[in-house]
Design a protein around this motif. Structure first.
Motif, PDB file in Angstrom:
ATOM      1  N   GLU A   1       0.827  -1.207   0.000  1.00 15.85           N
ATOM      2  CA  GLU A   1       0.000   0.000   0.000  1.00 15.85           C
ATOM      3  C   GLU A   1       0.860   1.255   0.000  1.00 15.85           C
ATOM      4  O   GLU A   1       0.522   2.248  -0.659  1.00 15.85           O
ATOM      5  N   LEU A   2       1.989   1.228   0.717  1.00 16.22           N
ATOM      6  CA  LEU A   2       2.926   2.344   0.653  1.00 16.22           C
ATOM      7  C   LEU A   2       3.415   2.542  -0.780  1.00 16.22           C
ATOM      8  O   LEU A   2       3.481   3.667  -1.282  1.00 16.22           O
ATOM      9  N   ALA A   3       3.765   1.429  -1.422  1.00 14.98           N
ATOM     10  CA  ALA A   3       4.222   1.507  -2.809  1.00 14.98           C
ATOM     11  C   ALA A   3       3.138   2.110  -3.697  1.00 14.98           C
ATOM     12  O   ALA A   3       3.422   2.935  -4.569  1.00 14.98           O
ATOM     13  N   ASN A   4       1.900   1.716  -3.473  1.00 22.12           N
ATOM     14  CA  ASN A   4       0.776   2.227  -4.268  1.00 22.12           C
ATOM     15  C   ASN A   4       0.624   3.732  -4.090  1.00 22.12           C
ATOM     16  O   ASN A   4       0.469   4.476  -5.066  1.00 22.12           O
ATOM     17  N   GLN A   5       0.678   4.200  -2.839  1.00 17.85           N
ATOM     18  CA  GLN A   5       0.492   5.629  -2.591  1.00 17.85           C
ATOM     19  C   GLN A   5       1.694   6.443  -3.053  1.00 17.85           C
ATOM     20  O   GLN A   5       1.539   7.567  -3.560  1.00 17.85           O
ATOM     21  N   VAL A   6       2.903   5.902  -2.888  1.00 20.77           N
ATOM     22  CA  VAL A   6       4.099   6.603  -3.368  1.00 20.77           C
ATOM     23  C   VAL A   6       4.071   6.696  -4.895  1.00 20.77           C
ATOM     24  O   VAL A   6       4.413   7.735  -5.472  1.00 20.77           O
ATOM     25  N   HIS A   7       3.652   5.630  -5.543  1.00 21.04           N
ATOM     26  CA  HIS A   7       3.585   5.605  -7.003  1.00 21.04           C
ATOM     27  C   HIS A   7       2.711   6.739  -7.530  1.00 21.04           C
ATOM     28  O   HIS A   7       3.032   7.369  -8.554  1.00 21.04           O
ATOM     29  N   LYS A   8       1.596   7.030  -6.844  1.00 14.59           N
ATOM     30  CA  LYS A   8       0.687   8.094  -7.272  1.00 14.59           C
ATOM     31  C   LYS A   8       1.301   9.472  -7.128  1.00 14.59           C
ATOM     32  O   LYS A   8       0.836  10.432  -7.752  1.00 14.59           O
ATOM     33  N   LEU A   9       2.347   9.603  -6.301  1.00 19.85           N
ATOM     34  CA  LEU A   9       2.975  10.903  -6.065  1.00 19.85           C
ATOM     35  C   LEU A   9       4.071  11.207  -7.081  1.00 19.85           C
ATOM     36  O   LEU A   9       4.689  12.268  -7.026  1.00 19.85           O
ATOM     37  N   GLY A  10       4.334  10.285  -7.990  1.00 21.68           N
ATOM     38  CA  GLY A  10       5.256  10.555  -9.089  1.00 21.68           C
ATOM     39  C   GLY A  10       6.723  10.554  -8.746  1.00 21.68           C
ATOM     40  O   GLY A  10       7.430  11.529  -9.066  1.00 21.68           O
ATOM     41  N   PRO A  11       7.247   9.493  -8.110  1.00 29.59           N
ATOM     42  CA  PRO A  11       8.700   9.419  -7.918  1.00 29.59           C
ATOM     43  C   PRO A  11       9.394   9.208  -9.255  1.00 29.59           C
ATOM     44  O   PRO A  11       8.780   8.705 -10.214  1.00 29.59           O
ATOM     45  N   SER A  12      10.659   9.592  -9.362  1.00 26.82           N
ATOM     46  CA  SER A  12      11.376   9.353 -10.614  1.00 26.82           C
ATOM     47  C   SER A  12      11.593   7.863 -10.825  1.00 26.82           C
ATOM     48  O   SER A  12      11.601   7.379 -11.961  1.00 26.82           O
ATOM     49  N   LYS A  13      11.748   7.118  -9.723  1.00 25.18           N
ATOM     50  CA  LYS A  13      11.880   5.656  -9.803  1.00 25.18           C
ATOM     51  C   LYS A  13      11.415   5.060  -8.488  1.00 25.18           C
ATOM     52  O   LYS A  13      11.681   5.609  -7.418  1.00 25.18           O
ATOM     53  N   LEU A  14      10.715   3.947  -8.567  1.00 23.88           N
ATOM     54  CA  LEU A  14      10.203   3.269  -7.374  1.00 23.88           C
ATOM     55  C   LEU A  14      10.761   1.855  -7.367  1.00 23.88           C
ATOM     56  O   LEU A  14      10.437   1.042  -8.238  1.00 23.88           O
ATOM     57  N   ILE A  15      11.615   1.567  -6.389  1.00 20.25           N
ATOM     58  CA  ILE A  15      12.234   0.244  -6.274  1.00 20.25           C
ATOM     59  C   ILE A  15      11.498  -0.536  -5.199  1.00 20.25           C
ATOM     60  O   ILE A  15      11.350  -0.058  -4.063  1.00 20.25           O
TER      61      ILE A  15
END
Length: 637
Positions: A326-340
């Protein structure tokens, strides 16, 4: 007969005639709606053109009694002809006639009004300047008259198309509880549904100032205190609770009222479960226990969160778990340059990739299969990706398992966290958020003590290197793997019994999205070394949760009490003795300080029993002799 009964009877008696009228009117307008788009477009253009002609004739008749000279008629008709031409050309240029806005909407009215004003401000002065034979009143009065006719036609169209569809013979009679924005949405959705499954008999709302309110013709029949009386008088079987932010105590009260009187309660989901905050009929669902445990509105400052996430390289450990995903899901919506996304479970990584990206190929380097126990492998990951932000959610969390296997808790929750912190610092990570638990407060178990050590290790790195490294502490989350809700439902499906440790045991609960939203907020407002403690609301008796789930199932199932397990508390706390939570910038987040713990003081090689007792507080630590030798110098370098 009291006032409420008169209203109810009046509505019941007038319903058939209203329905017949609505049906007839609906058939008439459906003929227009079913016409091809080109024909409807032609109707609009024709109506707007006629509006100018009607406005002109009305004004000349009232003002001049149609007695203009031939020259005046020439200039006046030329003016109207040019006005119509500009109206049509401008309407197509601005896409007013091409479906830019819904017919009769505020947006369309704005564009029509702007176009008419443009015509009035240009043609009128030009004609007045060119000739003395142009009646000045035409340029001043006709444009607003024409606009009124245009708006009037659209208003009639909206009135006609707002007719609700005839409910089917098997439609369920319902009351809508709540006449706010959500109640409006529900009523309009039901009325516009081609084959309505509900037949609205009326509305109720606790706001007495709404007693004369009508929504699409549906009347207000009383307040919440009148629920049962109104339901009986209107012969309804269901109540739709149309309050998306209803507090738990209100939901509890309404459910109890409905259950005691044979009514079924249907819930509009909270805003977090709706797309764009909009209600859909498909989203309406039966009342469930999560409505009592996770309905608090959570307000976050997205700008402050985006400040440390958007455009950054973010790594999430334990990304396949309930919290991590769920953290990954919410971070993804905030537009990181890359999500590992890092996890030791390849199937969990597959599931989270599928959830975020719609693919599950696992062939990109942002899906990392790695154990946080493996310092060298972890170091290679950090050196390759160089993340800016880390959310450390990887942990072993099942309390009774860790009581049996404390070495595993030590290797993951302590050494694993130390590994992640060390690699993060060496790779230049600027923000680090360690996910902790309320069991770290006044810890009495391997889980609690190991997570407490993780908090202290995080604080040490923050203080030693002046970094924005902090921990976030919260209680149980609803719907996580192995949570009490999953356990109880599985036991109910098997026919019982449902097992509860103690009749008085209580726990804090929060939904996964709520918890993760506050974790992101805590990471934005916390100071280096802080332990941010989320406000979990009021603790809930576990036996109440079990009994409510049993009631939902409609089965007759017993509850068996098994007794508290080793290391388990009767009541969890969010703060240790001596910890006084300080207010933060967010009303649902407090902060406490913990003593930093130097990783160099952790037991070297195979921990001795007394070392483990001092850190984990366990009398039984024999299994810790299985912990592999570890190069401590790598952890503190």
């Amino acid at each position: 007969m009291d006032l409420n009964e008169e209203k109810i009877v009046d509505q019941a008696e007038s319903a058939p005639s209203r329905n017949k009228l609505a049906l007839t009117r609906g058939k008439l307008i459906r003929a227009v709606l079913d016409l091809p788009t080109a024909w409807r477009r032609t109707f609009l253009v024709t109506w707007d053109s006629l509006s100018w002609v009607i406005a002109l004739l009305a004004f000349v008749l009232i003002r001049y009694d149609l007695s203009l000279t031939n020259v005046q008629w020439f200039w006046t008709l030329l003016y109207i002809g040019l006005a119509i031409a500009i109206q049509v050309i401008g309407g197509f240029a601005l896409q007013i006639y091409l479906g830019r806005s819904r017919i009769g909407s505020f947006a369309e009215a704005t564009w029509i009004g702007a176009l008419t004003m443009l015509i009035a401000l240009t043609l009128g002065p030009i004609f007045s300047a060119v000739t003395q034979n142009f009646p000045h009143g035409v340029g001043l009065v006709v444009p607003p008259f024409a606009l009124i006719w245009m708006a009037g036609g659209r208003w009639l169209f909206r009135v006609a198309t707002s007719t609700r569809h005839q409910a089917s013979s098997d439609a369920v009679p319902v009351l809508i509880y709540g006449a706010g924005s959500t109640g409006h949405q529900v009523a309009l959705l039901v009325d516009k549904d081609d084959a309505p499954h509900y037949e609205i008999r009326g509305l109720i709302d606790d706001d007495v100032t709404k007693r004369f309110l009508r929504i699409n013709g549906h009347r207000m029949l009383g307040t919440g205190d009148d629920l049962v009386e109104v339901a009986r008088a209107t012969d309804v079987r269901k109540v739709i609770l149309a309050i998306s932010k209803a507090p738990a105590h209100l939901i509890q009260h309404i459910h109890d009222e409905c259950h005691a009187n044979g009514l079924e309660l249907v819930i509009v989901p909270p805003v977090s479960e709706m797309i764009g905050g909009r209600v859909s009929l498909a989203a309406l669902r039966e009342f469930n226990v999560q409505d009592l445990l996770g309905r608090r509105p959570i307000h976050t400052d997205l700008s402050s969160i985006a400040g440390y996430v958007t455009g950054k390289t973010v790594l999430v450990t334990g990304a396949g778990g309930s919290i991590g995903s769920e953290l990954a899901n919410q971070v993804h919506k905030l537009g990181p340059s890359k999500l590992i996304l890092l996890d030791r479970d390849e199937s969990a990584l597959h599931a989270v990739q599928l959830r975020l990206y719609g693919v599950g190929l696992l062939d990109t380097d942002d899906m990392v299969l790695c154990s946080i126990r493996d310092h060298e492998a972890l170091k290679a990951v950090f050196e390759h990706h160089r993340p800016d932000v880390v959310f450390h959610a990887a942990a072993l969390k099942h309390l009774p398992m860790l009581e049996q296997y404390p070495a595993e808790g030590w290797k993951t929750n302590v050494w694993g966290t130390a590994n992640v912190l060390c690699c993060a610092r060496q790779a230049g990570v600027t923000n680090f958020v360690n996910i902790s638990t309320d069991k770290a407060a006044d810890a009495s178990s391997v889980l609690g003590r190991s997570k407490r050590i993780a908090e202290r290790l995080t604080a040490w790195y923050a203080k030693r290197y002046d970094l924005a490294y902090l921990s976030v502490r919260f209680g149980n989350v609803l719907g996580s793997r192995g949570s009490v809700l999953h356990t109880f439902r599985a036991q109910i499906d098997r026919g019982g019994p449902v097992t509860v440790t103690h009749p008085d045991v209580t726990r804090y609960f929060m939904t996964i999205p709520e918890a993760c939203e506050l974790v992101l907020q805590a990471g934005a407002i916390g100071n280096p070394g802080d332990v941010m403690v989320l406000d979990m609301g009021e603790p809930v008796r576990i036996v109440d949760v079990a009994e409510r789930l049993i009631a939902e199932s409609g089965k007759s199932i017993e509850v068996h009490f098994t007794g508290l397990r080793e290391g388990e508390k009767l009541d969890e706390v969010l703060f240790s003795e001596g910890e006084a939570g300080d207010k933060s910038a967010h009303p649902l987040i407090n902060s406490v300080q913990v003593d930093p713990l130097d990783p160099a003081t952790l037991p070297r090689e195979k921990p001795r029993r007394e070392d483990v007792y001092g850190l984990l507080g366990q009398d039984e630590a024999r299994q810790l002799t299985a912990v592999a030798d570890t190069d401590l110098e790598a952890l503190v370098s």
